[in-house]
Scaffold this active site. Structure first.
Site, PDB file in Angstrom:
ATOM      1  CG  MET A 150       2.129  -1.412  -5.169  1.00 32.68           C
ATOM      2  SD  MET A 150       2.150  -2.812  -6.295  1.00 32.68           S
ATOM      3  CE  MET A 150       0.396  -3.172  -6.445  1.00 32.68           C
ATOM      4  CG  ASP A 201       5.755 -11.959  -1.105  1.00 30.53           C
ATOM      5  OD1 ASP A 201       6.694 -12.592  -1.621  1.00 30.53           O
ATOM      6  OD2 ASP A 201       4.701 -11.687  -1.698  1.00 30.53           O
ATOM      7  CE  LYS A 243       7.855 -11.282  -6.629  1.00 32.73           C
ATOM      8  NZ  LYS A 243       6.890 -11.207  -5.556  1.00 32.73           N
TER       9      LYS A 243
HETATM   10  N1  SAH Z   1      -1.614  -8.167  -1.217  1.00 26.68           N
HETATM   11  C1  SAH Z   1      -1.356  -6.929  -0.540  1.00 26.68           C
HETATM   12  C2  SAH Z   1      -0.921  -5.837  -1.505  1.00 26.68           C
HETATM   13  C3  SAH Z   1       0.397  -6.114  -2.194  1.00 26.68           C
HETATM   14  S1  SAH Z   1       0.927  -4.794  -3.197  1.00 26.68           S
HETATM   15  C4  SAH Z   1      -2.593  -6.509   0.252  1.00 26.68           C
HETATM   16  O1  SAH Z   1      -3.634  -7.120   0.084  1.00 26.68           O
HETATM   17  O2  SAH Z   1      -2.498  -5.580   1.040  1.00 26.68           O
HETATM   18  C5  SAH Z   1       1.955  -3.880  -2.084  1.00 26.68           C
HETATM   19  C6  SAH Z   1       1.317  -2.555  -1.738  1.00 26.68           C
HETATM   20  O3  SAH Z   1       0.325  -2.732  -0.751  1.00 26.68           O
HETATM   21  C7  SAH Z   1       2.260  -1.537  -1.156  1.00 26.68           C
HETATM   22  O4  SAH Z   1       3.013  -0.864  -2.134  1.00 26.68           O
HETATM   23  C8  SAH Z   1       1.292  -0.603  -0.478  1.00 26.68           C
HETATM   24  O5  SAH Z   1       0.643   0.235  -1.410  1.00 26.68           O
HETATM   25  C9  SAH Z   1       0.267  -1.583   0.061  1.00 26.68           C
HETATM   26  N2  SAH Z   1       0.538  -1.960   1.462  1.00 26.68           N
HETATM   27  C10 SAH Z   1       0.827  -3.178   1.925  1.00 26.68           C
HETATM   28  N3  SAH Z   1       0.939  -3.166   3.265  1.00 26.68           N
HETATM   29  C11 SAH Z   1       0.711  -1.895   3.653  1.00 26.68           C
HETATM   30  C12 SAH Z   1       0.650  -1.229   4.909  1.00 26.68           C
HETATM   31  N4  SAH Z   1       0.850  -1.870   6.055  1.00 26.68           N
HETATM   32  N5  SAH Z   1       0.362   0.088   4.915  1.00 26.68           N
HETATM   33  C13 SAH Z   1       0.130   0.774   3.788  1.00 26.68           C
HETATM   34  N6  SAH Z   1       0.172   0.197   2.570  1.00 26.68           N
HETATM   35  C14 SAH Z   1       0.453  -1.117   2.507  1.00 26.68           C
END
Ligand code: SAH
Length: 262
Positions: free
Chosen positions: A178, A39, A61
């Site tokens: 998000m 991803d 995506k």
């Molecule tokens: N499975 C992932 C989340 C996927 S949804 C998890 O557990 O973190 C994607 C969202 O995760 C992004 O839009 C943002 O809101 C958040 N996100 C992922 N990585 C991030 C990071 N390093 N810093 C801040 N937000 C992050």
């Protein structure tokens, strides 16, 4: 016995970005993969643990960008697993916090594929560490809610006012994933159940060298994000637990001061 028998799919959490936050189990799974499907929030540095013979397919995506259709990703995983490949599906954070991990598991299991899950550190936890604040606290937050700011197209939107009322009554911290695109709607909805002076914070690129973060109040959350030019990926945190932050008062009174962690 190796972590993966041939013909399996393992959903592996690659963590929030810093490769040092990978689990040992994730490293073992990556190393044993013959096919890695990656991803776009996954740091490419973690691919350094992959076998040189492994095939790597980027299937990122991001909302609003051209992307690999989800149905194609699912079909490719099934086809590869049936051909005896050891498939690792690398997802940002934890595979079961948003990011459609649940949907993929249902689809794979329905196709008779053995699926395993390897945890990753979810972005909310990396954001909390960046802010040097807990998400729960015996005096200020009895729990925490992870909520998406971006519902599935066509699905009912999150009821922000109800969520805010519940967070207020039950002393819960809200962590919004998000949330950038709909931040104004989120702020307006939350203000129906939480006071405008509720502490809030935004952390962009948590755990990465380019990490940026800022503290503000719920009443100026959207304005702060805009003024600071913060974008995706970001985590929004709302709740009284942020009062405990050493620098919170200082930064809040100095305006929307933004600083890089490192
Ligand atoms: N499975 C992932 C989340 C996927 S949804 C998890 O557990 O973190 C994607 C969202 O995760 C992004 O839009 C943002 O809101 C958040 N996100 C992922 N990585 C991030 C990071 N390093 N810093 C801040 N937000 C992050």
């Amino acid at each position: 016995m190796p972590l993966e028998a041939p013909g399996t799919v393992t959903l592996v959490g690659a963590g929030p970005g810093d490769p040092e936050l990978l689990t040992l189990k994730a490293i073992k799974a990556i190393a044993s993969a013959t096919l890695l499907m990656v991803d776009d929030l996954v740091n490419d540095a973690v691919l350094g643990y992959a076998s040189p013979q492994a095939r790597i397919v980027h299937v990122g995506k991001r909302g609003g960008c051209i992307s690999t259709p989800q149905s194609f990703i699912e079909r490719l995983m099934i086809m590869a697993a049936r051909q005896g490949e050891t498939v690792v599906r690398l997802k940002g954070g934890d595979p079961f916090i948003f990011g459609r991990g649940g949907e993929e598991v249902e689809y794979l299991r329905a196709a008779g594929i053995t699926v395993r899950i390897v945890n990753g550190i979810t972005a909310a936890l990396a954001a909390a560490s960046s802010l040097e604040t807990p998400l729960t606290h015996r005096d200020r937050a009895h729990g925490v809610v992870f909520v998406t700011g971006h519902a599935k197209p066509g699905a009912a939107n999150t009821h922000w006012a109800a969520l805010a009322a519940c967070a207020h009554e039950a002393q819960l911290t809200l962590v919004i994933y998000m949330g950038v695109t709909h931040i104004t709607t989120i702020e307006q909805g939350l203000l129906q159940g939480l006071p405008a002076h509720t502490p809030a914070a935004i952390v962009e690129h948590a755990s990465l060298p380019q990490q940026r973060q800022t503290r503000c109040l719920l009443g100026n959350l959207a304005q702060t994000l805009q003024m600071q030019g913060l974008g995706s990926p970001s985590i929004l945190v709302v709740g009284d637990v942020l009062q405990g932050m050493a620098q919170w008062h200082e930064n809040a009174s100095a305006g929307h001061q933004l600083y890089a962690q490192r």
